[in-house]
Design a protein around this motif. Structure first.
Motif, PDB file in Angstrom:
ATOM      1  N   GLN A 435       0.488  -1.693   0.245  1.00 55.76           N
ATOM      2  CA  GLN A 435       0.191  -0.449   0.167  1.00 55.76           C
ATOM      3  C   GLN A 435       1.094   1.245  -0.297  1.00 55.76           C
ATOM      4  N   SER A 436       1.946   1.038   1.258  1.00 56.02           N
ATOM      5  CA  SER A 436       2.682   1.783   0.527  1.00 56.02           C
ATOM      6  C   SER A 436       3.737   2.211  -0.201  1.00 56.02           C
ATOM      7  N   ALA A 437       3.996   0.955  -1.331  1.00 60.91           N
ATOM      8  CA  ALA A 437       4.565   1.607  -2.418  1.00 60.91           C
ATOM      9  C   ALA A 437       3.385   1.936  -3.488  1.00 60.91           C
ATOM     10  N   ILE A 438       2.159   2.009  -3.228  1.00 56.69           N
ATOM     11  CA  ILE A 438       1.533   2.234  -4.390  1.00 56.69           C
ATOM     12  C   ILE A 438       0.858   3.933  -4.327  1.00 56.69           C
ATOM     13  N   GLN A 439       0.592   3.723  -3.426  1.00 56.52           N
ATOM     14  CA  GLN A 439       0.221   5.657  -2.358  1.00 56.52           C
ATOM     15  C   GLN A 439       1.269   6.681  -2.767  1.00 56.52           C
ATOM     16  N   LEU A 440       2.464   6.305  -3.105  1.00 60.02           N
ATOM     17  CA  LEU A 440       3.692   7.130  -3.020  1.00 60.02           C
ATOM     18  C   LEU A 440       3.867   6.712  -4.752  1.00 60.02           C
ATOM     19  N   ALA A 441       3.353   6.143  -5.499  1.00 60.62           N
ATOM     20  CA  ALA A 441       3.999   6.007  -6.727  1.00 60.62           C
ATOM     21  C   ALA A 441       2.536   7.200  -7.428  1.00 60.62           C
ATOM     22  N   ALA A 442       1.336   7.314  -6.756  1.00 61.07           N
ATOM     23  CA  ALA A 442       0.503   8.256  -7.494  1.00 61.07           C
ATOM     24  C   ALA A 442       1.053   9.010  -7.325  1.00 61.07           C
ATOM     25  N   GLN A 443       2.075   9.810  -6.885  1.00 61.63           N
ATOM     26  CA  GLN A 443       2.348  10.866  -6.850  1.00 61.63           C
ATOM     27  C   GLN A 443       3.384  11.270  -8.211  1.00 61.63           C
ATOM     28  N   TYR A 444       3.706  10.073  -8.673  1.00 63.30           N
ATOM     29  CA  TYR A 444       4.404  10.547 -10.277  1.00 63.30           C
ATOM     30  C   TYR A 444       4.061  10.027 -10.769  1.00 63.30           C
ATOM     31  N   LYS A 445       4.316  10.506 -11.968  1.00 65.20           N
ATOM     32  CA  LYS A 445       4.178  10.405 -13.630  1.00 65.20           C
ATOM     33  C   LYS A 445       5.300   9.205 -14.342  1.00 65.20           C
ATOM     34  N   GLN A 446       6.174   9.189 -13.633  1.00 67.04           N
ATOM     35  CA  GLN A 446       7.381   8.022 -14.129  1.00 67.04           C
ATOM     36  C   GLN A 446       7.861   7.163 -12.933  1.00 67.04           C
ATOM     37  N   VAL A 447       7.429   5.980 -13.272  1.00 68.82           N
ATOM     38  CA  VAL A 447       7.653   5.262 -12.427  1.00 68.82           C
ATOM     39  C   VAL A 447       8.653   3.982 -12.441  1.00 68.82           C
ATOM     40  N   VAL A 448       9.665   3.059 -11.976  1.00 71.31           N
ATOM     41  CA  VAL A 448      10.529   2.098 -12.681  1.00 71.31           C
ATOM     42  C   VAL A 448      10.341   1.419 -11.226  1.00 71.31           C
ATOM     43  N   ILE A 465       1.972  -4.629  -6.876  1.00 72.24           N
ATOM     44  CA  ILE A 465       2.213  -3.153  -6.892  1.00 72.24           C
ATOM     45  C   ILE A 465       2.436  -2.582  -9.100  1.00 72.24           C
ATOM     46  N   VAL A 466       3.159  -4.061  -9.212  1.00 73.18           N
ATOM     47  CA  VAL A 466       2.878  -3.382 -10.903  1.00 73.18           C
ATOM     48  C   VAL A 466       1.702  -3.196 -11.308  1.00 73.18           C
ATOM     49  N   ARG A 467       0.574  -4.092 -10.622  1.00 71.83           N
ATOM     50  CA  ARG A 467      -0.813  -4.271 -11.857  1.00 71.83           C
ATOM     51  C   ARG A 467      -1.406  -2.886 -11.039  1.00 71.83           C
ATOM     52  N   GLN A 468      -1.074  -2.501  -9.764  1.00 68.15           N
ATOM     53  CA  GLN A 468      -2.277  -1.406  -9.473  1.00 68.15           C
ATOM     54  C   GLN A 468      -1.270  -0.395 -10.382  1.00 68.15           C
ATOM     55  N   ILE A 469      -0.118  -0.111 -10.683  1.00 67.37           N
ATOM     56  CA  ILE A 469       0.247   1.329 -10.956  1.00 67.37           C
ATOM     57  C   ILE A 469       0.270   1.005 -12.478  1.00 67.37           C
ATOM     58  N   ALA A 470       0.655  -0.527 -13.171  1.00 69.80           N
ATOM     59  CA  ALA A 470       0.472  -0.148 -15.003  1.00 69.80           C
ATOM     60  C   ALA A 470      -1.438  -0.330 -15.168  1.00 69.80           C
ATOM     61  N   ALA A 471      -1.970   0.305 -14.276  1.00 66.89           N
ATOM     62  CA  ALA A 471      -3.698   0.521 -14.502  1.00 66.89           C
ATOM     63  C   ALA A 471      -3.917   1.961 -14.750  1.00 66.89           C
ATOM     64  N   ARG A 472      -3.378   2.734 -14.056  1.00 65.70           N
ATOM     65  CA  ARG A 472      -3.132   4.027 -14.348  1.00 65.70           C
ATOM     66  C   ARG A 472      -3.108   4.681 -16.304  1.00 65.70           C
ATOM     67  N   ASN A 473      -3.465   5.030 -16.468  1.00 61.22           N
ATOM     68  CA  ASN A 473      -3.573   6.533 -17.480  1.00 61.22           C
ATOM     69  C   ASN A 473      -2.536   7.535 -17.342  1.00 61.22           C
ATOM     70  N   ASP A 474      -2.014   8.212 -16.792  1.00 67.47           N
ATOM     71  CA  ASP A 474      -1.191   8.909 -16.214  1.00 67.47           C
ATOM     72  C   ASP A 474       0.225   8.972 -16.126  1.00 67.47           C
ATOM     73  N   VAL A 475       1.087   7.617 -16.746  1.00 69.79           N
ATOM     74  CA  VAL A 475       1.935   6.822 -15.681  1.00 69.79           C
ATOM     75  C   VAL A 475       2.805   6.202 -17.034  1.00 69.79           C
ATOM     76  N   ALA A 476       3.761   6.867 -17.216  1.00 68.72           N
ATOM     77  CA  ALA A 476       4.872   5.929 -17.923  1.00 68.72           C
ATOM     78  C   ALA A 476       6.109   4.183 -16.644  1.00 68.72           C
ATOM     79  N   LEU A 477       5.483   3.910 -16.483  1.00 67.08           N
ATOM     80  CA  LEU A 477       5.839   2.530 -16.668  1.00 67.08           C
ATOM     81  C   LEU A 477       7.034   1.934 -16.953  1.00 67.08           C
ATOM     82  N   VAL A 478       7.484   1.961 -16.258  1.00 64.34           N
ATOM     83  CA  VAL A 478       9.152   0.638 -16.730  1.00 64.34           C
ATOM     84  C   VAL A 478       9.255  -0.421 -15.921  1.00 64.34           C
ATOM     85  N   VAL A 479       9.331  -1.355 -15.899  1.00 64.87           N
ATOM     86  CA  VAL A 479       9.953  -2.599 -15.151  1.00 64.87           C
ATOM     87  C   VAL A 479      10.998  -3.332 -15.814  1.00 64.87           C
ATOM     88  N   ALA A 480      11.553  -3.826 -15.167  1.00 65.60           N
ATOM     89  CA  ALA A 480      13.264  -4.221 -14.989  1.00 65.60           C
ATOM     90  C   ALA A 480      13.141  -5.354 -13.998  1.00 65.60           C
TER      91      ALA A 480
END
Length: 540
Positions: A435-448, A465-480
């Motif tokens: 939950q902390s990771a998802i809430q923090l990611a909500a403040q960013y438009k670029q997430v790795v 965590i990845v799926r919740q962030i990937a569901a947003r339309n306003d974020v550039a998400l990179v997974v490594a």
């Protein structure tokens, strides 16, 4: 000295390699050396504080042994590279793991990396490396091999494995091809249970056994057995380590192997829980093993030694067979000059981890980063605030050891000018982590998001965590991914995905360069992730 000048107790001792807990020689290892005449020791991270300390430990153990034996010790370690390295601080040159090398496709750099590793180990008094793993990792659910394999292709594993073996042995470090006949296509960790590979002999000879056949032809010093059942070769419910049909009939006779056969550790549950360590030692030698490995417990080590002596005296094992094994052991000790050791002197910095050596490893590492897919999200926008979510290895397993490293992807990106914040979670994230990771990611438009074996059921919080962030339309998400590369299958909706195969600092530096456009990803997939992302593939 020949094996015939040794007493029975001394001969059996030569057939044991044992571990102990400590940075200096203690009563445990002293008893094994002086009373039981063991032929070698194995180091783990518990035995390492720094280069000078472990070099002194090796010297002191050899000196202790020399007071009661004319036969020097094998001093061994599992220094596979990458995520399986008992010595991994900045003092030494840490080479990449096998799957990183597999992604690089560079056998010349693989050879040079092995030479560097061998030279530094020998300077620390270590003369045997239980590497490389020649297992073919063609099972995404394999919990114990994974990135310890060069990949899923027999030719690739053979080519890079031979380059590594030749690199080690050219510098007088005995190499060990493992885990015969192949631990890659299993879904059970033999540290905890008994696995079986169900394929027929034709398939096994063509795939699993192919790299070992090449290693035998290349003159590999040792072959380590797998605690895995192979019904095609052994119809009884026993693992290869204890099977005469596998060790003698297949490896010695059919494949004409003349080097040393050593078991994997007999304290692993596939042996200790099923058969017992002492009986396992006797069965392994009956089967054709020359050396048995008992890594941890003095009681089990002594029990194995006494059981072997008893088996010879009772006639269960013929002493002539023991003589043949000891002759092989003494021959290899002579060939690899294990009796030639000196106390380490001079500047450690001038002898280990030099800039020249690390530059070669950097080249190899940079060739390993694999871009699997990218829908126009790379390079990162350096002016955009970036969040990195980093999974920290906090849980100890038989393969993983807790790693709290300072230089992760966040600092690597910051060095290249990124405006970055890094948030650390456990590889087994708690609900609070998630939950902390998802809430923090909500403040960013670029997430790795960095993942570490997200395919594991224990790590499913990483997937959430990845799926919740990937569901947003306003974020550039990179997974490594930074361990097994199959994580993409848990979140195929991700638009940009890279494989790194390990999370070590030099790899994170290379990843940061790729993410910021300073370096083109050069790696090719060493395994198939899915029909869409197959072996050899890389995004353009």
């Amino acid at each position: 000295m020949t094996e015939l000048q040794l007493t029975l107790e001394e001969k059996i001792g030569q057939m044991l390699i044992c571990g102990f807990d400590g940075l200096t020689p203690n009563d445990h290892i002293q008893q094994l050396i002086e009373k039981h005449h063991i032929g070698g020791v194995i180091y783990f991270s518990r035995n390492y504080a720094n280069v000078k300390q472990i070099a002194d430990l090796s010297y002191e153990l050899q000196q202790m042994n020399a007071a009661s034996s004319q036969v020097p010790l094998f001093v061994s370690i599992d220094q596979e590279g990458g995520m399986v390295a008992r010595i991994d601080n900045d003092e030494v040159t840490l080479v990449p793991g096998n799957m990183s090398i597999g992604a690089s496709r560079d056998d010349e750099l693989a050879y040079e990396a092995a030479v560097i590793c061998a030279k530094e180990l020998r300077q620390m008094g270590i003369n045997v490396n239980f590497a490389p793993s020649l297992d073919i990792n063609n099972n995404p659910k394999n919990p114990v091999i994974g990135v310890r394999s060069y990949g899923e292709n027999a030719d690739l594993v053979s080519e890079l494995g031979i380059a590594t073996i030749e690199g080690y042995q050219s510098s007088d470090l005995a190499a060990t091809a493992k885990h015969f006949p192949g631990h890659g296509d299993t879904a059970v960790d033999s540290h905890y249970g008994l696995a079986s590979v169900p394929h027929n002999q034709a398939r096994l000879m063509k795939l699993e056994l192919a790299p070992f056949i090449r290693a035998i032809q290349a003159g590999v010093d040792m072959i380590m057995t797998a605690h895995v059942m192979f019904p095609a070769f052994e119809p009884e419910q026993i693992p290869a380590t204890l099977s005469r049909r596998v060790l003698h009939d297949l490896l010695r006779v059919q494949l004409a192997y003349e080097g040393i056969i050593i078991t994997d550790c007999l304290e692993m549950h596939a042996i200790s829980k099923e058969f017992g360590v002492a009986e396992g030692a006797v069965k392994a030698v009956e089967g054709g093993a020359d050396i048995v490995l008992v890594s941890h417990t003095l009681q089990e080590q002594v029990a194995a030694i006494e059981a072997l002596i008893g088996a010879v005296r009772s006639g269960r094992i013929q002493e002539e067979q023991i003589d043949v094994s000891v002759k092989r052991i003494l021959a290899l000790k002579h060939k690899r000059h294990v009796g030639e050791y000196e106390q380490l002197t001079g500047s450690v910095a001038e002898q280990f981890g030099t800039a020249e050596r690390k530059d070669l490893i950097r080249q190899l590492t940079e060739k390993s980063i694999t871009l699997v897919k990218d829908e126009q999200q790379l390079p990162l926008n350096l002016s955009e605030p970036t969040l990195v979510i980093w999974p920290e290895v906090r849980h100890h397993t038989q393969v993983d050891e807790p790693i709290v490293q300072a230089y992760t992807l966040g600092p690597a990106l910051a060095e290249l000018g990124a405006n970055v914040k890094e948030f650390r979670i456990a590889t087994h994230p708690t609900e609070e982590d998630i939950q902390s990771a998802i809430q923090l990611a909500a403040q960013y438009k670029q997430v790795v998001v960095v993942t570490y074996n997200a395919v594991s059921e224990l790590h499913e919080g990483q997937v959430e965590i990845v799926r919740q962030i990937a569901a947003r339309n306003d974020v550039a998400l990179v997974v490594a991914s930074t361990r097994n590369p199959y994580d993409l299958n848990q979140f195929s909706e991700v638009k940009t995905y890279l494989c790194c195969y390990e999370n070590r600092p030099m790899t994170m530096s290379a990843l940061a360069k790729v993410l910021t456009g300073q370096l083109k990803a050069q790696g090719k997939l060493p395994v198939t992730l899915s029909p869409e992302y197959s072996f050899g593939m890389a995004a353009q």
